[in-house]
Design a protein around this motif. Structure first.
Motif, mmCIF file in Angstrom:
data_model
loop_
_atom_site.group_PDB
_atom_site.id
_atom_site.type_symbol
_atom_site.label_atom_id
_atom_site.label_comp_id
_atom_site.label_asym_id
_atom_site.label_seq_id
_atom_site.Cartn_x
_atom_site.Cartn_y
_atom_site.Cartn_z
ATOM 1 N N LYS A 1 13.557 5.061 -2.615
ATOM 2 C CA LYS A 1 14.050 5.583 -3.894
ATOM 3 C C LYS A 1 12.899 5.734 -4.907
ATOM 4 O O LYS A 1 12.800 6.762 -5.572
ATOM 5 N N LEU A 2 12.017 4.748 -4.995
ATOM 6 C CA LEU A 2 10.964 4.762 -6.004
ATOM 7 C C LEU A 2 9.836 5.737 -5.678
ATOM 8 O O LEU A 2 9.298 6.395 -6.572
ATOM 9 N N ILE A 3 9.456 5.816 -4.404
ATOM 10 C CA ILE A 3 8.310 6.645 -4.006
ATOM 11 C C ILE A 3 8.752 8.064 -3.654
ATOM 12 O O ILE A 3 8.109 9.040 -4.024
ATOM 13 N N GLY A 4 9.821 8.203 -2.904
ATOM 14 C CA GLY A 4 10.338 9.513 -2.506
ATOM 15 C C GLY A 4 9.650 10.097 -1.287
ATOM 16 O O GLY A 4 8.506 9.787 -0.990
ATOM 17 N N ASP A 5 10.363 10.939 -0.552
ATOM 18 C CA ASP A 5 9.862 11.635 0.644
ATOM 19 C C ASP A 5 9.173 10.691 1.625
ATOM 20 O O ASP A 5 8.088 10.973 2.137
ATOM 21 N N ILE A 6 9.806 9.573 1.916
ATOM 22 C CA ILE A 6 9.206 8.538 2.766
ATOM 23 C C ILE A 6 9.332 8.897 4.245
ATOM 24 O O ILE A 6 10.421 9.249 4.720
ATOM 25 N N THR B 1 0.862 -1.170 0.000
ATOM 26 C CA THR B 1 0.000 0.000 0.000
ATOM 27 C C THR B 1 0.904 1.227 0.000
ATOM 28 O O THR B 1 1.821 1.324 0.812
ATOM 29 N N ILE B 2 0.629 2.122 -0.948
ATOM 30 C CA ILE B 2 1.417 3.343 -1.102
ATOM 31 C C ILE B 2 0.493 4.530 -0.861
ATOM 32 O O ILE B 2 -0.652 4.537 -1.327
ATOM 33 N N SER B 3 0.984 5.540 -0.177
ATOM 34 C CA SER B 3 0.181 6.744 0.027
ATOM 35 C C SER B 3 0.092 7.529 -1.277
ATOM 36 O O SER B 3 1.014 7.523 -2.088
ATOM 37 N N GLY B 4 -1.055 8.187 -1.459
ATOM 38 C CA GLY B 4 -1.224 9.050 -2.622
ATOM 39 C C GLY B 4 -2.165 8.474 -3.657
ATOM 40 O O GLY B 4 -2.802 7.443 -3.451
ATOM 41 N N ALA B 5 -2.235 9.168 -4.779
ATOM 42 C CA ALA B 5 -3.127 8.772 -5.874
ATOM 43 C C ALA B 5 -2.476 7.667 -6.700
ATOM 44 O O ALA B 5 -1.253 7.583 -6.811
ATOM 45 N N SER B 6 -3.318 6.840 -7.277
ATOM 46 C CA SER B 6 -2.861 5.755 -8.136
ATOM 47 C C SER B 6 -1.972 6.289 -9.251
ATOM 48 O O SER B 6 -2.234 7.343 -9.826
ATOM 49 N N ASN B 7 -0.903 5.549 -9.534
ATOM 50 C CA ASN B 7 0.078 5.975 -10.523
ATOM 51 C C ASN B 7 0.532 4.726 -11.285
ATOM 52 O O ASN B 7 1.299 3.915 -10.757
ATOM 53 N N ASP B 8 0.046 4.565 -12.518
ATOM 54 C CA ASP B 8 0.347 3.357 -13.294
ATOM 55 C C ASP B 8 1.831 3.133 -13.509
ATOM 56 O O ASP B 8 2.323 2.006 -13.407
ATOM 57 N N GLU B 9 2.565 4.189 -13.808
ATOM 58 C CA GLU B 9 4.004 4.047 -14.049
ATOM 59 C C GLU B 9 4.719 3.567 -12.788
ATOM 60 O O GLU B 9 5.542 2.643 -12.833
ATOM 61 N N TYR C 1 -3.320 1.963 -3.439
ATOM 62 C CA TYR C 1 -3.002 3.338 -3.030
ATOM 63 C C TYR C 1 -4.019 3.813 -2.011
ATOM 64 O O TYR C 1 -5.185 3.415 -2.052
ATOM 65 N N PHE C 2 -3.555 4.648 -1.083
ATOM 66 C CA PHE C 2 -4.405 5.153 -0.008
ATOM 67 C C PHE C 2 -4.180 6.656 0.095
ATOM 68 O O PHE C 2 -3.033 7.113 0.088
ATOM 69 N N PRO C 3 -5.249 7.444 0.205
ATOM 70 C CA PRO C 3 -5.099 8.909 0.221
ATOM 71 C C PRO C 3 -4.200 9.409 1.356
ATOM 72 O O PRO C 3 -4.330 8.991 2.510
#
Length: 134
Positions: free
Chosen positions: A95-100, A7-15, A45-47
């Motif tokens: 590295k992939l998501i940033g600002d963790i 689960t990643i924070s933020g809006a869905s991002n296909d890339e 993804y979770f807001p």
């Protein structure tokens, strides 16, 4: 056969999803010595405004976060392998998501072989059949 749920924070991002699926799948297979062709990975993804750490949303904090769960068969990985995987996966996702946010977390779930499997067979069943052929 690892099952990976991220689960990643933020809006869905296909890339990002495709890149994470490939790189995290490869890392999991190599670090935990699992077959890549039997690895299942799900990304959600979770807001950021609904994800809270210490009572403040990630949006307020200006940070991103992730929750990574990896299910493996119990007793197939050492403590050292799991510790290395924690470090490597955290570094990769940073590295992939940033600002963790540092409280992003990883949970390796060890399941008993008799309770875990795929294709209608448990890992215990696969092990017993492999041993009978030896």
């Amino acid at each position: 056969m690892p099952r990976i749920t991220l689960t990643i924070s933020g809006a869905s991002n296909d890339e990002l999803t495709r890149r994470v699926a490939h790189e995290l799948g490869q890392l999991t297979a190599s670090s935990l010595d699992k077959p890549y062709n039997a690895t299942m990975l799900m990304v959600d993804y979770f807001p950021r405004e609904d994800w809270f750490i210490s009572g403040r949303s990630l949006q307020e904090l200006g940070k991103n976060s992730f929750r990574l769960e990896v299910t493996v068969t119990d007793e197939t990985n050492t403590r050292e392998e799991k510790a290395r995987y924690h470090r490597d996966a955290f570094d990769l996702l940073t590295k992939l998501i940033g600002d963790i946010h540092p409280h992003s977390n990883i949970h390796i779930i060890d399941c008993r072989a008799s309770a875990y499997g795929y294709g209608g067979e448990t890992q215990e069943h696969r092990y017993q059949h492999a041993m009978a052929s030896v």
